[in-house]
Design an enzyme around this catalytic site. Structure first.
Site, PDB file in Angstrom:
ATOM      1  N   HIS A 114      -8.948   4.198  -1.817  1.00 44.99           N
ATOM      2  CA  HIS A 114      -7.612   3.626  -1.612  1.00 44.99           C
ATOM      3  C   HIS A 114      -7.220   2.703  -2.774  1.00 44.99           C
ATOM      4  O   HIS A 114      -7.109   1.486  -2.617  1.00 44.99           O
ATOM      5  CB  HIS A 114      -7.590   2.874  -0.269  1.00 44.99           C
ATOM      6  CG  HIS A 114      -6.276   2.263   0.086  1.00 44.99           C
ATOM      7  ND1 HIS A 114      -5.057   2.757  -0.344  1.00 44.99           N
ATOM      8  CD2 HIS A 114      -5.971   1.172   0.861  1.00 44.99           C
ATOM      9  CE1 HIS A 114      -4.081   1.994   0.138  1.00 44.99           C
ATOM     10  NE2 HIS A 114      -4.607   1.032   0.858  1.00 44.99           N
ATOM     11  N   CYS A 144       0.821  -1.221   0.000  1.00 45.26           N
ATOM     12  CA  CYS A 144       0.000   0.000   0.000  1.00 45.26           C
ATOM     13  C   CYS A 144       0.852   1.266   0.000  1.00 45.26           C
ATOM     14  O   CYS A 144       0.316   2.372  -0.065  1.00 45.26           O
ATOM     15  CB  CYS A 144      -0.945  -0.006   1.189  1.00 45.26           C
ATOM     16  SG  CYS A 144      -2.111  -1.387   1.105  1.00 45.26           S
TER      17      CYS A 144
END
Lengths: 388, 388
Positions: B334, B85
């Site tokens: 995201h 991430c």
């Protein structure tokens, strides 16, 4: 610009290792490189991982697996670089930048891939994902099919390359006999490589099995440093150039190999050398037709003239510029993410007199050409012996 | 060390875009950033792509897709960086190194992910691959389960965090109302986030749906330069620090958030600032418990004291240090590989007065904290306004 030196190397055997995890391969290569450099993990400022994956391994976030090699690495920045079959060089070049940028003094670079636990069609599919997916026609091509197209185009434009390709396969298999790290150590004659037989079937016509590199597990590592320490055997990276072309093949003429040619030309210019100065080369022979085109990229010959280098013996061991003394991707093996690091690690060993049975006498300059995709990500490195 | 400036930004809306390919998202963000910087592709020396993938996209070798944005990029080095991430920040930090190393004057960095075309269980599995695969117990955990463990441990050690977590969710949803690029622009009250209902079910107890960030498509881009050109709006990167921890959670105490804390502490030290100097922060709220722990990493409070910042209003818009004015991963969305670049791009816009309805008055310093895995790859950046 800070000079960059390789001060240690690690290299697992390449092959089929069912019982060893991705992590174990990384750890083995990393520890060997640290030991060879004589450095504890605490002396390393950053680590870079070259790894392709594309579905072959379950590990989706593998950079920090390098930290498993040495507790002294805890909290050091870890970064994975992926550029298909040039992922290893991508990691190495990012590591060099960290040193040149003054962000690190010593960097540990590891390349790794684990492929043999997957069935061949799965591996073929994973590798094919490195082609352009935005064009139906290209997205459905496997890499053997892509390089089969190159071989066909070569035949049309310059004349049939199949004999030259079989010579390349046979040469690289012979070279691998002297490399204990190579996956396939079996003497294959020119005839065995040139004939289509039950043992050497067509994979993607006109490519035969013997024209294709191997599916492999393995890892390789190098330690890079801006300033070598006393007692380290070192190779100096005199030039390192990356050139990336368009991904879609429809936007370029693959046979021109513009990316590799530009990368090598830039590296020669940066190093202030010409091909006549090069003692050996490790080049990206994912398929034998690729090595044939790499002779052009090296500047050994003009377009379509690569066969001559084989006829004249230039690229054989003992020739003027031996190519793939290690056995190449063809016989040493091609664990995708490890390959670029392996090419640099073995060139380091060659330049520091640690290459064992593949050692040549007093090499002055080595060249590495590592390629991701069909001439898309192209890395050319010129290395020379450093301090002894 | 060469200074690094952001001189242009691009940012697609985040959301569900069935009809747009990974390439189209990359191209849109890249072109916007080049246009904002006033630079043609020929003026860019290297491109870096932040992209996680892990099976979500068919494109296994996406770095050169950036070249599709501008023909002037042909032959420029293209490199993909993956750090789960934090892949976006990984790409950005590699790009900064290229400039500091003197290998590039201007770098284009793009982060991208396409996730919504996959079923949620597939996305969950892809994300879970960013955990440690070498330990059965950890390998089977989804990321909601990992952060559920963190929430439970928090409750045991410091007291129940669920109310604070609901406040964080509600705050970030409110902030996103002012961000036209955000995926979810819906006012969710504290009560709506704090209650387990049909619309807000438990995902991984005690985490509720409202405690989890979104599954998103999107891309973001920045142009980095060592020397800004006349007429460019710029933000200066005053410090940028990466800290990587062990991958296995069994080797560390997750709740200590040592990686993020060290990264921020190093960044403050390098910038010569303290938390009292920071005007705003964009932090990695993949789960609300992560934002609560990030308050500690920012230095706003001691262990287990994050709830106080919400009670006192510190981290709200209008407070002393507003956190996630963009809506955060929670409400902005995201798209994994895009997130780190998005955080930097929107901080750049905030510092250059181009943040539209999420603009605060005369910010002096912004902090970005982007995290890959469960506090494994941690990036902390301090940015300030550059030339106007």
């Amino acid at each position: 610009m800070t000079g960059i030196h390789i001060v240690g190397s690690g290299h697992t055997a390449f092959g089929r290792f069912d019982a060893r995890s991705l992590e174990e391969l990384i750890v083995e290569a990393a520890r060997e490189a640290l030991a060879e450099a004589g450095l504890p993990g605490t002396d390393i400022d950053a680590v870079y991982l070259g790894h392709f994956n594309a579905g072959m391994a379950d590990d989706g976030f593998a950079a920090s697996l390098i930290h498993q090699a040495d507790d002294g690495l805890r909290f050091k920045p870890a970064t994975r670089v992926e550029n298909a079959c040039a992922s290893g060089s991508g990691a190495l070049y990012a590591g060099m930048n960290a040193i040149r940028a003054g962000r690190a003094k010593r960097v540990l670079v590891v390349g790794v891939e684990k492929m043999t636990h997957r069935a061949t069609p799965e591996v073929t599919k994973a590798l094919a994902s490195a082609g352009y997916q935005g064009d139906e026609a290209e997205a459905h091509l496997s890499f053997p099919q892509v390089f089969a197209l190159a071989a066909k185009a070569y035949a049309e434009r310059y004349g049939d390359p199949m004999v030259a390709m079989a010579k390349i396969a046979s040469k690289n298999h012979k070279n691998a006999l002297a490399n204990p790290l190579a996956q396939m150590r079996r003497d294959l004659s020119f005839e065995q490589c040139n004939e289509i037989t039950e043992k050497n079937p067509l994979i993607a016509p006109p490519l035969r099995l013997s024209d294709c590199s191997l599916i492999s597990d393995g890892a390789a590592a190098v330690v890079l440093a801006g300033e070598p320490a006393a007692g380290q055997r070192t190779a100096h990276i005199r030039a390192a150039e990356q050139v990336s072309d368009y991904l879609p093949m429809s936007r370029r003429d693959l046979l021109l190999f513009e990316g590799p040619k530009r990368a090598v030309a830039q590296a020669y210019a940066a190093a202030g050398i010409g091909v006549q100065d090069v003692s050996f080369a490790e080049v990206h022979d994912c398929f034998t037709i690729a090595e044939l085109l790499m002779y052009e990229a090296l500047g050994l010959c003009g377009p379509g003239q690569g066969g001559r280098l084989l006829d004249e013996g230039t690229v054989y061991r003992g020739g003027k510029l031996p190519v793939n003394l290690s056995g190449g991707l063809k016989a040493k093996g091609h664990p995708v993410g490890a390959t670029g690091v392996s090419m640099h690690a073995l060139s380091y060993r060659q330049l520091t007199g640690q290459a064992g049975d593949i050692q040549i006498e007093a090499p002055e300059l080595g060249v590495v050409i590592n390629m991701g995709g069909a001439a898309v990500a192209n890395y050319a490195t010129v290395l020379e012996p450093g301090q002894v």
